[in-house]
Structure formats: structure tokens, C-alpha cells
Enzyme design. Structure first.
Site, PDB file in Angstrom:
ATOM      1  N   ASP A 901       0.626  -1.123  -0.054  1.00 14.25           N
ATOM      2  CA  ASP A 901       0.214   0.259  -0.148  1.00 14.25           C
ATOM      3  C   ASP A 901       1.031   1.361  -0.113  1.00 14.25           C
ATOM      4  OD1 ASP A 901      -1.696  -1.853  -0.061  1.00 14.25           O
ATOM      5  OD2 ASP A 901      -2.310  -1.475   2.338  1.00 14.25           O
ATOM      6  N   LYS A 970      -6.794  11.172  10.933  1.00 12.15           N
ATOM      7  CA  LYS A 970      -6.193  10.490   9.528  1.00 12.15           C
ATOM      8  C   LYS A 970      -7.501  10.461   8.562  1.00 12.15           C
ATOM      9  CE  LYS A 970      -5.956   5.909   7.806  1.00 12.15           C
ATOM     10  NZ  LYS A 970      -5.516   4.371   7.924  1.00 12.15           N
ATOM     11  N   ASP A1180      -4.795   3.075  -5.033  1.00 10.20           N
ATOM     12  CA  ASP A1180      -3.206   2.576  -4.663  1.00 10.20           C
ATOM     13  C   ASP A1180      -2.435   1.170  -3.957  1.00 10.20           C
ATOM     14  OD1 ASP A1180      -4.443   3.482  -2.287  1.00 10.20           O
ATOM     15  OD2 ASP A1180      -3.657   4.685  -1.815  1.00 10.20           O
TER      16      ASP A1180
END
Length: 1423
Positions: A901, A970, A1180
Site C-alpha cells: 500500500d 487520518k 493505490d
């Protein structure tokens, strides 16, 4: 008078051009009639005519691939060709100074009313009705369409002739099937009528050949002679020889007959007739032998298919238990089971991939085509089984499924009656409103049969209601659109199957009668090349049918829905409360009601309560069969709609309705080879084979059938503590609070049920595929991001789905693979911020937990359930435990996908673009001993900011001190780069604060929403500090995007000038009846905005892989469509719709980054495939075998470096300068400046007005660009607002920059006034949020949150002051205070002046000192 074609004295080259030009190459669609077996679709898609006929030896692209395709400046075709040895994973060079530019030359015709024959007034709808009439054999209706087109004179002569040829083709075919003198006379009369209407039509060989074929059916020799002579005389001998006699229309016998009637067309003297006949006989014998061989091959295939039947029949029951159905038994789940029923006959362990490829493809084709047929068969079988048991299906039964057969039969009968009514309406001379409607939708429903139409209507209606919430019903507009789309898709599938059969038959016939290989004609001087050229001119280029228009879809869908409402009944059995006897009552299954929504009456379909109860238990999948994983590798992508599934046409690009421009650009890019790398990348993703992880599936199935909640699987019967209902005597506010709490609980209960139903489908599909190798075909969105097409079960699913996925191909672990398997375990457990060695140690330290999870997953210590991704953790435990069981674990053949990742991949791209060294360090672009964590870094900056505020005795800092964690920041950091706004970010932070500190409001005395606003400001400020270069690039992207959205291209300027000089003089087309959404602006102060509303440009750019990206955000118009149910206001998307400038501007930076990460993924996939690696991706997150992780990581770094080693931003600037060259844009300058005062004085003197000012500036710019020095001098002497601006602002740019609060990283915004300001700007933009589909991003955010409007900026302490004010003031007082402040400051408000300036772009921001090549040694770039 019919013009004769050029004489035979022309040179062969000119003759070839005449032959090629006498008939345009138009799109083709299938036909149930016709000599050639295909019909031209419509001329509305034709925009360019090739002046040079393509070589017949090359496969030509479909015409839509070249629609509007123009080359401006030097295109890629002028660049040095890529060598054959250039790897696919290398970036291809292209010139940004010569971007692909598509001009849509489709003419917008003035719309007319439906005439008394029932022919629509919209030209595009006329074409569709014409095609449909030919398809179903209603030739008299097709003739009426042709007549109206001729009367309106809106179709170019060559296109009209092609339409006439299609009609003639169908008429001749009908004549051959049923010979009749009157039918032959109709053909000749139709031609003479066309000739005599005064239009100069370029009649070519195709028309003459069809007329000759009709003439040869005459039984009177003199009549035949007269007609043949007449038609051959229309063309010179040379042209006739090259066109008429080289078509596939006339057979050898017919050619011979024509030659007998007109001797000058006879065979050459040096050809012996006996020899010629003998050659023909030999050729026919050869063709017959080939056909017999083909039949033998087909028979052998059939026999081989029969021979595998024993393999597909298991005498023993499956060892895998059935999936326990969520109380939805029957319709939805049974439909899934029926769809995958072919797998139930396959014994455990038998993999379809072991069969020959031809048989695999046959099974896949059956799977794709099994949808409607499976439903019909299932309804019929269940009805028959109930009848055998003596049960009455009309009575109250526990399953909706038992009623569907009766619904289908009743609806089928109603549709047959409807077709009779359509025929009567077409024949009646004086038509009422219902007759006119039937005349429009009739040809379309005739293309299917009533049985299939009934099934499609029922399935689509129930699925639409189930997906939207059965208890709420569905609006008529959305429901009829849903029905019509599926009916259209089903009709296309049927037509495609018919076309394949027709092609095979046509090929067989043409091979039997093909004398052209030896036939040469007298007086023919053309070379073999010209003969081939003539042949190629008659090749019918086929393409997909044009999609139905909104009006046609609405009318077809309304007709089908109305028929269902009339026929669908539900029988209820209830007990009489008095007599206690059972009472049977028939009630409509659905009701059409009008509901008030947002102050408007909306037509809604509400299911009967009994139906709602059944639908809640039995959710309906949405045409599931055509979107299951494939059991054979997907077909490679070769064109826009050719690739992936074998039978179902799926576009390579995911488009919303009406997004024509992106399709045009994509097809033009395909035509010139710009999409080759994207196509190959999708093929790589699609050919990755998968299989179900059996051990994990068995555990999951045990959990599911137990009905308990485990991990993310919801319970079968969730238990909620319902609060007691307050007494009726209590305060009404208490009752309202109780109702609100009950509603929250019910919503949660409903959400869990829906979640479980969806999982039910997934598990049933997984069970069916448990022993199979399967594949996920992929396509892309408009930014180039790849997605698997099967929506229900794919590797992009939730944790439980990813836990079920294994690569079909295994590879030995090796030393490296074993290490990465352990690292992967730590990652999915949540221990992913440690070093790689620490993660490996984590796995080693938990070996006993791993073994316990494998040996006793549900009754042991359940260590795996504590993981961040428990099901993926369990899958890794099984894999690692199996490897450790071996004496040498490195020899274990692993199938588990290992994930790598990126660290906030969007920020990685931004850091590379901006050259931010500090930012690059935080996202692991710089080598380090440990992985950097950008979320923790931002959290530290936020904590520092709060501590600084705490020193100033700030009350918000006191409340949040010690409460900021990585988790709080986050999601906001992750989504900031993708366009999250202050409003969306505040929601994210509020959710985290409330989850972590549910009592924070009571403890601090400050509302949690205000604290979230305070924290969000600090997060945004930290982001702008850490990524300064990225912040500057976002500003620049927003500025250039804003200018483009307010620009007029040279083509638009020319169109504007023509409209101004037209008799209407208002810049609009005559007769236009589509209105723009939003409030019209009638004030003279908004004249420039009116111009822009008609001519705004969308933002377009090219990705590193040369894929064009066209942002789809436009403000669509509306149109009132009359149907048999009610009048509906429908959205009509058009390419000419003005762009939604707000969304274009906000979406540009995040979409640009998405296009870069999409390019990175495709390049990586291509390189991995070249190296023999198995590759999969979830945006991604990149997956491969454990043993190949090191190789894949090197590929990922290399691809990223290659992309960012180029000047990405500089190339974008050059492309924009070339793409929008010579455009003018509407700039704003402050009225207090000197240049503004001079412009105002000039305007007072000249009094031109905005429109004439624009034309004046257009003329000035054209003179300045002239090659004539005198014109240039005249341009320099002209005075305009732009020339005054250039004179007085030469030292600096005085234009007002774009409002970029919605665009940039670290955007700070206030807390209140959001709704007020948002509502005001929405009125100005004419946009309603609900009109756009919500697009969910991978982080769970929706587009309306990502692109929400922003309140005003807040810098420094002004934000804290306002938060304090909000805390201490009630809403009413605050509103009053701000209203007064707004009035008081009215005199100080800034005013701006609009002027048209040449479009130039600001300089590119200076890049930082980060060198992307240092990434090569970064271990934690992806980890």
C-alpha cells in the site's frame, strides 16, 4: 432534376474518388431485413468525410471512432514512430503542443412538434424511429419518416441518400420474399418521387444495384428492359462497371441477365462463357466442401460438449453446506442461485478451466445470456410445481416468487393487446394524443417479443424498488428510466445474436455466388487497385446502435410500467374480525400516487404493503447474470465497446448518461492508437486468475449459518433495546425525541439487514465458484482509474471478500516470500507502522496464536478477530501455518495475494510535483530506516498548535488538549488531497471526536461540532505548512481551470458571431425548447454570464498514458415529456450544455492527481506482466505473490520515477496553451484601479454592450494574428477594453484571481453561514446537488461532501473569535447581527468590472528541491 455523375472521361484516380464519394461510410446496425443484412444507423453521428478511401486490406475503425476527429497543429501522427521494440511499460512520447482535439459537428436542429402521422419532430428521434421501423418491417412508417426528413430539409443529400438506400434495401428484400407487382411498382415510384423533389442527390452504384434487383423481378420483358436501361443510364458505363457490378447486391445470375439486356455491360470477348461457367462450378464445389467441413467441426464441438456431461453430473451431494438465506428466501437469493445453477451440476473439485477453451467460452456465453431466460424458466417451474401440489398461486402464499409467473402471463397478454393498439393507431387517419404516443414507442417494443418484455419489466421494476427501499417507493421518472434501459439492453442482446446468425448465413450465400474473382468487364480500364477500391467502398462498416433518446426511453418505459400497473395484482387473505371467516381480496400490486417532495408534486409508484413485506424478505438482484465473474479469460479490449465479456457489450469507459464528449474523445484516441497502453493494462488486470479460499470460506459459512455477528458479518436477528414510549400526557418534545431515537434504531436495523442481504449474494456466488478459476474484467472511469466490472464479488470488496480471494496460479515462497508473508500478516493485523523487521518479528512472536486461529478459528482464543482486517488476517494465518507445516517452508506454493500500500498516494504525487522535501519525507519518497507516517506528523503539528493556543488561555484548546490522536486526523489528511472541503472535513473530525469522547460536550461545555471546527482549522493549517509546493500547484491548477471555464474557444467565437449576425440575433437557435436548469438572468449586468452559459468550455487534459480526460460536470437542461401516465420533466444531457463551473474548478486538482495515480498503476501492471508477475490492484494498493514482492516494488518505484522525471506540470501548461490557443476569457478587475476607470470612460463613449465588445475583441485579435502587415497595423490601432488593459497593466496582472477556497491543501474556512451561502451560490449556478449521482470514493466519502461549498476564509485568530461568538450567541441573534453587519458594510463592498481578454495562463509555480530519483532506494514507498 437528378444530376448525372461525372463522365467517363475522368482519370481513373478521379473515378475512384467519385466512386468513393458517391456514398458516405455511415454507422451500421443489424437488420432483420435487407439484402446486405445490415442497415446504416444514422447520419447524425457523421462529422467528417474522408476524401481518400482507406485501403481494403486494413481493418478500419468504426466511424464513431473518428467522429469529429481533427488534427490541429502537429499531432502524434507527425512524431517519430515508436519502434517495435519499445516496451509497453515505457511512456510514449507525445507533443503537448498538439493535443487531441475533437470537434463535434453534430448539428442541433430546431425541434418540431409530432406531426399528424405520429412522426416525432426531433431529428435524432426520427432517425431512431426510422431504424426501428426497418428492423420490425414497418416500411410504410419508415417511408413517412423519410418524407418528413425531406420536407424539413435538415439532412445533407449524401446522408439522405444513404437513408433511402436502407429503405430501398428493406423494400427489395420484402419483394424477394413475397413477389408482388404492386410492391415492385412501389419501389420504382419511391425512387421517382425522391428524384422529383428537386434535391440534387449523388446517386451511386448501391442505389442503382438495388433498383436493378427490383427490376429483374418483373414478369414483363419490355418493362424489365425499360427499367434496367433507365437505371443503368443514371451512371456512366465506367462508373457502373466499377460500382454496380462490384457490389454484393446482385448475384451472378442477375449480373448475367443485366448483361443480356444491355450488351455493352457484357463479359470481355477474350473470356469463353463455357470456361467461365466451369470455373464458377468449381468454385461453388469448393465452397460446398468448406461448408461441409465447417459443419463437421461444429458437430464435433457439440459432441465434445455432450461428452463432458457425465463430468458435470455428480451422483454424490456436495460436501459444502448450503448458504443459509437471510429471511429473503425465494426471489432474490433464489435468482442468484438460478443464475449460477450451472455450477450446481459440477462435482466438487472439477474446474472448468481444465476444459478446452472453446467449451470454456461456450459456458461463459451461456452464463451471460442466462438472465431473462433463467427468470422465465424459474417462474414457470415453480408455478407448475405448485399446481401439481394442488395449491392456488393466486392465494396468499409466503413467497412473491409464486406470483411472478401469473404477473408475467397477464403482462404478456396486455403487451400483445398493446401491439394491436399500436397497429391501429398507426393506421388511423386522425390521431389523438394516445395514438401519437403509440406511434413513437411502438416500433421499439416491437423489436422484442411480449414474453421477454414482460419479464424484463417485472425484474427491473422489482429490482429498482428493492434497491431504493421498497417502503419508500420510487419516483416514476427514475423507475421508467430503469425499465427502459434494461429493455433497450435486452433488445440489443437479441439483435446481436440475430446479427451473428445472419452474418453466417450471408457469408455462406455470398461464397456460393461470387463471380467477381474471374469476372472482367468490357471497356473496363481500371486497374486491380481501383477494383479493390471499389469493393472496399461497398463494405458496410458496422457499429453499435445509437442509444435511445431520453424522450423515447421515457415513452417506452412509461408504456411498459403502465401495463404492469394494470395487470399486476396481489391476492390477500384476511380474517373478518366479526365473522372470523377468511376473506379473499384482489388488490393492485402497485399504486401510482402524487407525493409532495420539497414543495413539488412528484409522481411515485408505491408497492402494496404486502409486496413491501415480501420485497424486504426477498431483495432482487439487478440483472446479476450479465455481471458475474468470468470463467474464461476476458476478451482483450480492441474498441470502445468490444472487450471483456463475450456476449454483453460493456464500454471500456464508465460514463453517466449523456456524457457524449468523453466518449468522442476516447474513441478518437482509440482510432489513433493513444489508448493502446490503457487497453493492454486492462487486459493484464483482467487476465489475472482467481479462486476462492476454501478454508476461509468454510469458516465464513459456519459463521453465516450460525446467524451470529462475527467481524463485519452482521447478525441474522439483531437485538436492540427499544426505549419505552413516553406517556401521551408528557411534553411533546419528549415524544419527538423518542420518535427520533426509534427512527435511528430502525434505520440501523434496516441497514444491517441490507448489508446481510448483499453478503448473502456474495457468499452464494462464492459458493458457486468455489472450485473454479475465474476472472474480473476491468474498465476505467473518465480519469483512467481501473475498476473490476463484476459489482457483487471482486477483490475491491470489503474485508470478508478480500479474505476469500486467492490467485489461481501459485508460486513457491522462497526466502523473500516467507518474509513478506509474515510482514503481510502484521499489515492486515494493524501493525503496519513498524519497520519491516519488526513486522516480521511480530508474526514470529504470534506463531501459537496463528496456529490456534487456524485449528480452532471460532472456538479458540480468536486472536484473528482482534485484527484490523480480521478475514484477511485469517486467510494469512491459514497460508502461513500451511507453509510452516513443511520441513522447508520456503518450498510452499503460495496463492495468497500480498498487498503493498502507498503512503497516502495522492500526497506522494503532490510532493513529487511540488518538490516538497519535507512533505516527501512524510510520505516515504525519501529513504529511511523506518516508515514515515504523515498522519502522525500532521497530528504532531496539530498538537503543537493547540498547545500554543493553550498558552493563550483558549477555551477550545483546553477542551481538546491531550485528545488529538493519529486516528482523529487520518481521514481528513487522506481525503484533503482528493478535494475534501472544510464542511466534509469537519464531519470527519466530528465523527472521530464523538466516537472517542462521547461525553466531551458535557465535560467541556462546548458543542462537539464547534470543537471539530477548531481541530479542522489546525489540520488544514498543518497541511498547508507541510506541503507548500503542493499548495502552490493546487492554486495554479485552480487558477488555470477557472480561466478555462470562463473562456470561449475560436470555434465558439465563430459560432457566437454567426448567431449574432443571424435574423434572431440573440445567440440562440431558433425553435429551441430546452431550458437551462436554474434561474434565468434577465438583467443587463449579466449579459456576459449569459454568453458564457451558452459557450463555456470543459476542462480537458491528457494523462501520461495519452488518455484524454474530459471532466463531465455540466448544468443539464430539462424537457417536459408527455407519457401515457403523466407529464414528466426529464433531464436532457447534451454536449452543448454549459459547464458547471463550480464543480469543474473544484474537481480539477483531485481529478488530475487521480489521473496520475491511474497512469502509475497501469504502467506498473504492464511492467509486471512483462516480467511474468501476477498483478492486481485496488487503486493505490498493489498485489502480487509473496515471492515477487521485491520485484514488484522495484517496478512501482521505477514507474513513479519515470512519470515524475518528466515535467508533468510544464507539459500540462503547454497542452492548455495549445488546446485553448486564441481563446478569449472573461476576466474581472477591481473598479477602483486606473485601468478600470479608463475602460469605464471608453464604454460611456462607445456604448457597444457586452456582445459587441466581444465581437470587437475577436476582430482585433484576428487582425493582430494576420500575416498581412496592414491588418496587424489596423489591429494595433483598434481600441477595446482589452487593449486598454494591456496598456495600463503591462507591469503586473491586475485581474482578480480565482476563489480557490474549495481547491487547495490547507484551505481554512469558517463555521457558520455555510448553508446560506451555499444556497445562494447554488441558485446562481443553477445546480441542484441531488441532480448528480453520488460517487462514493474509496474512503467512503461521497462526491457531495468532496465538492461541498465553502464558507468564508478564516486566518489567524479570526477563526477562534468566530467560534467563541458562535458558542455564546443563539442562532437567531447571530443571524440578525450578521444581517445588520452586511447592510452596514454595503458601501465598502468591492465591485468588479468584466472584460474579455486573450486567454493566457499564469506562470508555473517554482518547484522545490526534492529529487524524485532518490525514491529508488526508498524501502517504504509501498510496503
Amino acid at each position: 432534376m437528378l444530376p448525372r455523375t461525372a463522365s467517363a472521361t475522368r482519370t481513373p484516380h478521379l473515378n475512384r474518388l467519385v466512386s468513393a464519394g458517391s456514398r458516405r461510410v455511415l454507422p451500421r446496425c443489424s437488420s432483420s431485413l435487407g439484402i446486405r443484412g445490415s442497415l446504416a444507423a444514422t447520419p447524425r453521428l457523421l462529422s467528417t468525410i474522408t476524401t481518400q478511401q482507406p485501403s481494403p486490406l486494413k481493418r478500419q475503425p468504426a466511424p464513431r471512432a473518428t467522429v469529429g476527429f481533427e488534427r490541429h497543429l502537429a499531432t502524434v501522427l507527425d512524431e517519430p514512430a515508436q519502434t517495435a521494440t519499445t516496451p509497453l511499460y515505457e511512456l510514449r512520447s507525445f507533443s503537448p503542443q498538439a493535443p487531441l482535439t475533437v470537434r463535434d459537428h453534430t448539428k442541433v436542429y430546431a425541434k418540431q412538434r409530432v406531426n399528424y402521422h405520429g412522426i416525432p419532430g426531433d431529428v435524432n428521434e426520427m432517425f431512431l424511429v426510422f431504424e426501428a421501423c426497418l428492423q420490425v418491417g414497418r416500411l410504410e412508417r419508415a417511408a413517412q419518416v423519410l418524407k418528413r426528413l425531406a420536407n424539413l430539409d435538415v439532412v445533407p443529400p449524401a446522408d439522405y441518400l444513404d437513408l433511402f438506400n436502407q429503405y430501398l434495401d428493406a423494400k427489395v428484400s420484402q419483394l424477394l420474399q413475397e413477389p408482388d407487382v404492386d410492391k415492385a411498382d412501389d419501389i420504382h415510384k419511391a425512387f421517382e418521387t425522391m428524384v422529383s423533389d428537386g434535391r440534387e442527390l449523388p446517386v451511386g452504384g448501391e442505389t442503382v444495384a438495388l433498383l436493378l434487383k427490383a427490376s429483374l423481378t418483373s414478369t414483363d420483358p419490355e418493362t424489365m428492359q425499360r427499367y434496367v436501361t433507365r437505371y443503368l443510364s443514371l451512371l456512366p458505363t465506367q462508373i457502373a462497371l466499377e460500382t454496380v457490378f462490384n457490389t454484393e447486391i446482385l448475384t451472378y445470375e442477375e449480373l448475367t441477365k443485366v448483361a443480356e439486356l444491355c450488351p455493352k455491360y457484357n463479359m470481355p470477348d477474350n473470356v469463353d462463357p463455357d470456361t467461365f461457367a466451369q470455373q464458377q462450378q468449381q468454385q461453388q464445389q469448393q465452397q460446398q466442401q468448406q461448408q461441409e467441413q465447417q459443419q463437421q467441426q461444429d458437430t464435433s464441438i457439440d459432441q465434445s460438449e455432450v461428452s463432458i456431461e457425465p463430468l458435470l453430473t455428480s451422483s454424490e451431494p456436495s460436501a459444502i453446506p448450503e448458504v443459509l438465506g437471510t429471511p429473503q428466501k425465494g426471489f432474490g437469493l433464489q435468482f442468484v442461485k438460478r443464475t449460477v445453477s450451472m455450477f450446481k451440476d459440477i462435482p466438487d473439485g472439477f474446474d472448468i478451466s481444465t476444459l478446452p477453451m472453446s467449451q470454456q467460452r461456450e459456458i461463459q456465453s451461456k452464463l451471460e445470456k442466462d438472465c431473462v431466460d433463467a427468470s422465465l424458466a424459474r417462474w414457470r417451474e415453480e408455478n407448475e410445481s405448485l399446481q401439481k401440489m394442488g395449491l392456488n398461486t393466486s392465494l396468499d402464499t409466503p413467497s412473491l416468487n409464486s406470483r411472478l409467473y401469473q404477473w408475467q402471463k397477464d403482462l404478456e397478454t396486455r403487451l400483445r393487446t398493446m401491439l394491436v393498439e399500436v397497429e391501429k393507431s398507426e393506421m388511423v387517419s386522425k390521431k389523438n394524443k394516445d395514438d401519437l404516443d403509440r406511434c413513437i414507442y411502438g416500433p421499439f417494443i416491437r423489436q422484442s417479443n411480449p414474453e421477454r418484455l414482460a419479464a424484463v419489466t417485472i425484474i427491473s421494476t422489482l429490482s429498482s424498488l428493492a434497491m431504493g427501499g421498497a417502503h419508500k417507493g420510487s419516483t416514476i421518472a427514475s423507475l421508467i428510466t430503469h425499465i427502459a434501459k434494461f429493455a433497450e439492453e435486452d433488445i440489443r442482446v437479441q439483435k446481436a445474436e440475430a446479427l451473428i446468425s445472419k452474418r453466417n448465413l450471408r457469408k455462406a450465400k455470398s461464397k456460393q455466388h461470387n463471380p467477381r474473382s474471374v469476372l472482367r468487364f468490357k471497356n473496363s480500364t481500371a486497374s486491380a487497385g481501383s477494383s479493390d477500391m471499389a469493393d472496399s467502398n461497398n463494405v458496410a462498416v458496422e457499429m453499435d446502435d445509437e442509444a435511445w433518446t431520453t424522450t423515447i426511453r421515457t415513452k417506452v418505459g412509461a408504456a411498459l410500467l403502465s401495463a404492469l400497473l394494470d395487470t399486476a395484482k396481489i391476492t390477500l387473505v384476511r380474517e373478518d374480525p366479526v365473522t372470523k371467516t377468511l376473506i379473499t381480496q384482489n388488490q393492485p400490486a402497485f399504486s401510482h400516487v402524487m407525493q409532495l417532495r420539497k414543495g413539488k408534486k412528484i409522481g411515485t409508484i408505491i408497492p402494496n404493503k404486502a409486496v413491501v413485506e415480501l420485497l424486504v424478505r426477498e431483495p432482487v438482484p439487478d440483472f446479476l447474470a450479465r455481471h458475474l465473474p468470468m470463467v474464461t479469460p476476458p476478451d482483450p479490449w480492441v474498441s470502445f465497446e468490444k472487450g471483456a465479456y463475450l456476449e454483453t457489450k460493456t464500454p471500456v469507459l464508465r460514463l453517466k448518461n449523456g456524457e457524449r464528449e468523453q466518449r468522442l474523445y476516447t474513441e478518437a484516441a482509440i482510432a489513433r492508437g493513444d489508448m493502446d497502453q490503457v487497453f493492454k493494462g486492462l487486459d493484464v488486470l483482467g487476465k489475472t486468475g482467481w479462486k476462492i479460499n476454501s478454508p476461509v470460506f468454510k469458516v465464513m459459512l459456519d459463521v453465516w449459518n450460525s446467524g451470529k455477528q462475527v467481524a463485519n458479518i452482521p447478525p441474522l436477528d439483531p437485538i436492540f433495546d427499544l426505549p419505552p414510549e413516553p406517556a401521551s400526557t408528557e411534553d411533546p418534545t419528549v415524544k419527538r425525541a423518542w420518535l427520533k431515537e426509534i427512527k435511528v434504531i430502525e434505520n440501523e436495523r434496516s441497514g444491517l439487514h441490507s448489508q446481510r442481504c448483499f453478503m448473502n449474494f456474495q457468499l452464494e456466488i462464492a459458493r458457486a465458484y468455489r472450485d473454479q478459476t475465474f476472472y474480473f474484467p476491468h474498465n476505467v472511469d473518465f480519469r483512467g482509474r481501473a475498476y473490476p466490472i463484476p459489482p457483487y464479488l471482486n477483490h475491491m470488496g470489503a474485508d470478508h471478500v478480500r479474505g476469500l480471494m486467492l490467485f489461481a496460479k501459485g508460486k513457491p515462497l522462497g526466502e523473500s516470500g516467507l518474509r513478506w508473508l509474515k510482514v503481510h500478516l502484521a499489515n492486515v493485523y494493524g501493525f503496519d507502522k513498524a519497520s519491516l523487521q519488526e513486522r516480521q518479528d511480530f508474526a514470529d512472536e504470534n506463531i501459537e496464536n496463528i496456529r490456534d486461529s487456524v485449528n480452532n478459528p471460532l472456538n479458540g482464543n480468536q486472536w484473528w478477530l482482534q485484527a484490523e482486517d480480521p478475514w484477511q488476517c485469517l486467510a494469512t494465518c491459514f497460508e502461513l501455518a500451511a507453509a510452516l507445516e513443511l520441513e522447508d517452508p520456503t518450498k510452499y506454493v503460495s496463492h495468497l495475494p500480498i498487498h503493498q500500500d502507498g503512503t497516502c498516494n495522492g500526497l506522494q504525487h503532490y510532493a513529487a510535483l511540488g518538490g516538497d522535501t519535507w512533505g516527501a519525507q512524510q510520505v516515504n519518497l525519501v529513504p529511511g530506516d523506518r516508515p514515515a507516517d504523515v498522519y502522525s506528523a500532521v497530528a504532531k503539528l496539530v498538537i503543537k498548535g493547540i498547545e500554543d493556543d493553550l498558552a493563550k488561555d483558549n477555551e477550545f484548546a483546553k477542551a481538546m488538549h491531550g485528545k488529538i490522536t493519529r486516528k482523529v486526523v487520518k481521514q481528513t489528511v487522506m481525503t484533503n488531497v482528493y478535494g475534501v472541503t472544510y464542511v466534509g472535513a469537519r464531519k470527519q473530525v466530528l465523527k472521530q471526536i464523538e466516537a472517542a469522547y462521547p461525553n466531551i460536550t458535557a465535560e467541556s461545555g462546548i458543542e462537539a461540532a464547534l470543537l471539530a471546527s477548531y481541530v479542522t482549522q489546525h489540520i488544514f493549517r498543518a497541511m498547508s505548512t507541510m506541503f507548500k509546493g503542493a499548495h502552490d500547484i493546487q492554486n495554479w491548477l485552480g487558477e488555470i481551470g477557472g480561466r478555462v471555464c470562463r473562456a470561449l474557444t475560436p470555434e465558439q467565437l465563430d459560432e457566437f458571431e454567426r448567431s449574432e449576425r443571424s435574423p434572431h440575433g440573440d445567440g440562440t437557435a431558433s425553435g429551441e425548447n430546452i431550458t437551462l436548469a436554474g434561474n434565468p438572468r434577465k438583467s443587463s449586468a449579466h449579459k456576459n454570464d449569459e454568453i458564457l452559459n451558452n459557450f463555456q468550455s470543459t476542462i480537458i487534459w491528457t494523462t501520461p498514458l495519452r488518455m484524454p480526460v474530459v471532466q463531465p460536470y455540466r448544468k443539464h437542461g430539462t424537457k417536459t415529456v408527455s407519457t401515457c401516465m403523466q407529464d414528466l420533466v426529464m433531464t436532457i444531457p447534451e454536449r452543448s450544455d454549459p459547464v458547471n463551473r463550480r464543480k469543474q474548478l473544484q474537481a480539477f486538482p483531485p481529478n488530475f492527481i487521480h489521473s496520475l495515480d491511474a497512469s502509475h498503476m497501469i504502467l506498473s501492471a504492464l511492467h509486471c506482466d512483462e516480467l511474468g508477475l501476477t498483478f492486481a490492484a485496488v487503486h493505490d494498493s498493489f498485489w502480487t505473490h509473496a515471492s515477487d514482492i521485491d520485484s514488484m516494488n522495484a517496478v512501482l518505484r521505477d514507474a513513479f520515477i519515470r512519470i515524475h522525471s518528466e515535467d508533468v506540470i510544464g507539459r500540462l501548461a503547454a497542452e492548455f496553451q495549445a488546446r485553448y490557443k486564441n481563446s478569449l476569457y472573461l476576466a474581472k478587475i477591481e473598479t477602483g484601479t486606473k485601468v478600470a476607470q479608463e475602460i469605464q470612460r471608453w464604454r460611456v463613449r462607445n456604448k457597444l454592450g457586452p456582445r459587441k465588445e466581444l465581437l470587437l475583441e475577436k476582430e482585433r485579435q484576428e487582425l493582430l494574428r494576420s500575416s498581412n502587415p496592414e491588418d496587424v497595423e489596423r489591429g494595433k490601432k483598434m481600441i477595446s477594453p482589452a487593449s486598454l488593459y494591456e496598456l495600463y497593466s503591462s507591469a503586473e496582472d491586475l485581474t482578480v484571481p480565482e476563489d480557490l477556497k474549495e481547491v487547495t491543501i490547507g484551505n481554512l474556512a469558517g463555521v457558520e453561514e455555510t448553508k446560506v451561502r451555499r444556497g445562494r451560490e447554488m441558485d446562481e449556478e443553477g445546480e441542484v446537488d441531488g441532480s448528480e449521482e453520488a460517487v462514493e470514493h474509496e474512503d467512503g466519502m461521497h462526491e457531495d461532501e468532496m465538492l461541498a461549498d465553502e464558507p468564508r476564509d478564516m486566518d489567524g485568530n479570526s477563526g477562534l473569535d468566530e467560534l467563541s461568538e458562535l458558542r455564546n450567541t443563539n442562532h437567531f441573534a447571530l443571524s440578525q447581527k450578521r444581517a445588520k453587519a452586511s447592510i452596514a458594510s454595503g458601501g465598502k463592498q468591492k465591485h468588479y468590472l468584466d472584460i474579455w481578454l486573450p486567454l493566457v495562463f499564469p506562470p508555473i509555480p517554482e518547484k522545490g528541491d526534492f529529487d524524485v530519483r532518490s525514491l529508488k532506494d526508498s524501502t517504504y514507498f509501498f510496503s
